[in-house]
Design a protein around this motif. Structure first.
Motif, short mmCIF file in Angstrom:
data_model
loop_
_atom_site.label_atom_id
_atom_site.label_comp_id
_atom_site.label_asym_id
_atom_site.label_seq_id
_atom_site.Cartn_x
_atom_site.Cartn_y
_atom_site.Cartn_z
N ARG A 75 0.80 -1.40 0.65
CA ARG A 75 0.36 0.37 -0.24
C ARG A 75 0.97 1.34 -0.02
NH1 ARG A 75 -5.42 0.18 3.58
NH2 ARG A 75 -5.74 1.75 1.80
N ALA A 76 1.99 1.31 -0.83
CA ALA A 76 3.03 2.50 -1.31
C ALA A 76 2.52 3.44 -2.31
CB ALA A 76 4.51 1.54 -0.50
N LEU A 77 3.12 4.49 -1.89
CA LEU A 77 3.72 4.96 -3.16
C LEU A 77 4.78 5.18 -3.51
CD1 LEU A 77 1.46 6.41 -5.34
CD2 LEU A 77 1.76 8.27 -4.16
N LEU A 78 5.39 5.10 -4.45
CA LEU A 78 7.12 5.44 -4.36
C LEU A 78 7.43 6.49 -5.80
CD1 LEU A 78 7.49 2.58 -3.25
CD2 LEU A 78 9.37 2.31 -5.05
N VAL A 79 7.37 7.39 -5.18
CA VAL A 79 7.80 8.89 -6.40
C VAL A 79 9.67 9.12 -6.19
CG1 VAL A 79 5.81 10.12 -5.57
CG2 VAL A 79 7.95 10.26 -4.53
N ALA A 80 9.79 9.49 -7.20
CA ALA A 80 11.44 10.43 -6.98
C ALA A 80 11.77 11.33 -7.25
CB ALA A 80 12.34 8.82 -7.58
N ASP A 81 12.99 12.50 -7.16
CA ASP A 81 13.39 13.54 -8.00
C ASP A 81 12.25 14.55 -7.40
OD1 ASP A 81 16.33 12.57 -8.37
OD2 ASP A 81 15.22 10.72 -8.80
N LEU A 82 11.89 14.46 -6.71
CA LEU A 82 10.66 15.81 -6.11
C LEU A 82 11.04 16.94 -6.71
CD1 LEU A 82 8.54 15.14 -3.09
CD2 LEU A 82 8.61 14.20 -5.57
N HIS A 83 12.80 17.26 -6.16
CA HIS A 83 13.00 18.87 -6.16
C HIS A 83 12.67 20.03 -5.79
CE1 HIS A 83 16.92 18.19 -7.99
NE2 HIS A 83 15.95 16.93 -8.50
N LEU A 84 11.56 19.92 -4.34
CA LEU A 84 10.98 21.01 -4.18
C LEU A 84 11.77 22.12 -3.58
CD1 LEU A 84 9.16 18.54 -1.23
CD2 LEU A 84 7.66 19.34 -3.50
N GLU A 85 11.09 23.43 -3.92
CA GLU A 85 11.40 24.65 -3.77
C GLU A 85 12.80 24.56 -5.11
OE1 GLU A 85 10.72 27.14 -1.73
OE2 GLU A 85 9.02 26.03 -1.94
N LYS A 86 12.76 24.45 -5.68
CA LYS A 86 13.98 24.81 -7.09
C LYS A 86 13.46 25.52 -7.19
CE LYS A 86 15.33 22.94 -11.23
NZ LYS A 86 15.41 21.53 -12.62
N SER A 87 12.44 26.44 -7.60
CA SER A 87 12.39 27.59 -7.90
C SER A 87 13.13 28.81 -6.30
CB SER A 87 11.40 28.31 -8.58
OG SER A 87 10.23 27.84 -7.38
N SER A 88 12.80 28.88 -5.54
CA SER A 88 13.69 29.70 -4.43
C SER A 88 14.89 29.44 -4.61
CB SER A 88 12.24 28.62 -3.34
OG SER A 88 13.24 28.03 -2.82
N PHE A 89 15.54 27.69 -4.51
CA PHE A 89 16.93 28.17 -5.10
C PHE A 89 17.67 28.87 -6.22
CE2 PHE A 89 20.89 26.07 -7.00
CZ PHE A 89 21.40 26.16 -5.65
N TYR A 90 16.82 28.78 -7.46
CA TYR A 90 16.85 29.73 -8.27
C TYR A 90 17.43 30.99 -7.98
CZ TYR A 90 18.73 25.80 -11.69
OH TYR A 90 19.31 24.86 -11.83
N ALA A 91 16.08 31.71 -7.03
CA ALA A 91 15.71 33.10 -6.74
C ALA A 91 16.99 33.38 -5.74
CB ALA A 91 14.43 32.83 -6.66
N LYS A 92 17.58 33.13 -5.48
CA LYS A 92 18.57 33.21 -4.39
C LYS A 92 19.63 33.17 -5.11
CE LYS A 92 19.53 30.76 -0.99
NZ LYS A 92 20.15 29.44 -0.01
#
Length: 233
Positions: A25-42
Motif C-alpha cells: 500500500r505504498a507510493l514511490l516517487v523520485a526526485d521531487l526537487h521541492l523549492e527549486k525555484s526559490s533556490f534559483y531565486a537566491k
C-alpha cells in the motif's frame, strides 16, 4: 494508471510518474526537487515560486487515486538540504498534511544529503522493504531488486519527423537479480536525461535487457534500450 509486473510482484505506474505498490500500500516517487525555484531565486534567476505547490498537489492526487497509506521518496526531495526551511506557508501546510496522513519516509539524495524533516516523516539513506532495496541512485552490481531515481530518465524517439520526449521508468531484467527500476522524476521543475544514456545503462548492470516503460493511452508501452546479446563481442 497501468499495471506493471516487476520482481514477481504487481505494481501500478501512474501517468504522473509515481509507482504504486499494492502489496505494501505504498507510493514511490523520485526526485521531487521541492523549492527549486526559490533556490534559483537566491542566485538571481527568478522563476515562478509555485513548483512545490504543484508537485505536492500531484502527490496528493496520486495518493487519492491509489489509496496509498505509505509514501517513500527516492531522494532529491528538495533541490538543496535547506529547501524545507524555505517552504512558503501554504506549501508547508500541504506537506505537513500529507506526512500526517501517511507513513512517510524521505530517502535522501545527492541534492539534499543533510535535509531535515521539518514538515514530518522520517529520514533514511536507503531502505529494504519486503526484499526490495529503495535508494536514490542505482548501484551497479546490485543483485537484489532495487528502486531508485537520480537520473530523471526520458524516452527520446522520432515519430514522423517529430522528436518526442517523455518521462519514463527504466527497468532491467537479469538472471542474477530480481530486476531493477529507475523511476522518472516527479517534480514540477525537473528536466531529464535520455533513457539510453550510457550512464544509465552502466548503472543498471548486470542485466540481460534494459527497457524504457511508460503509460500511454491506458497501456504500458515498452521500448528496448539495451540487450546483452547485441553488445557481446
Amino acid at each position: 494508471m497501468v499495471p506493471l509486473s516487476f520482481a514477481n510482484q504487481e505494481f501500478t505506474l501512474t501517468t504522473s510518474g509515481a509507482l504504486y505498490w499494492p502489496g505494501e500500500r505504498a507510493l514511490l516517487v523520485a526526485d521531487l526537487h521541492l523549492e527549486k525555484s526559490s533556490f534559483y531565486a537566491k542566485h538571481g534567476q527568478m522563476l515562478p515560486p509555485y513548483d512545490s505547490r504543484e508537485t505536492l498537489e500531484r502527490i496528493a492526487l496520486a495518493i487519492r487515486e491509489t489509496g496509498a497509506r505509505r509514501v517513500f521518496t527516492l531522494g532529491d526531495n528538495f533541490h538543496d538540504s535547506e529547501g524545507s526551511a524555505r517552504l512558503e506557508p501554504h506549501a508547508a501546510g500541504m506537506l505537513s498534511a500529507l506526512t500526517r496522513a501517511t507513513d512517510w519516509v524521505w530517502i535522501t539524495g545527492n541534492h539534499d544529503p543533510h535535509m531535515e524533516a521539518r514538515a514530518g516523516g522520517e529520514i533514511a539513506e536507503e531502505l529494504e522493504i519486503a526484499g526490495m532495496v529503495l535508494r536514490h541512485e542505482a548501484k551497479a552490481g546490485e543483485t537484489r531488486p532495487e528502486f531508485s531515481g537520480h537520473f530523471h530518465p526520458r524516452l527520446q524517439i522520432s515519430v514522423r519527423k517529430r522528436r518526442i520526449r517523455r518521462p519514463c521508468a527504466v527497468v532491467s531484467t537479469s538472471e542474477t537479480s530480481g530486476g531493477r527500476m529507475i523511476l522518472p522524476a516527479f517534480g514540477a521543475l525537473t528536466g531529464g536525461m535520455d533513457a539510453a544514456d550510457p550512464a544509465i545503462l552502466a548503472a543498471m548492470q548486470p542485466a540481460e535487457r534494459i527497457d524504457a516503460m511508460l503509460p500511454a493511452a491506458g497501456k504500458l508501452v515498452q521500448f528496448p534500450l539495451w540487450r546483452r546479446e547485441q553488445n557481446l563481442v
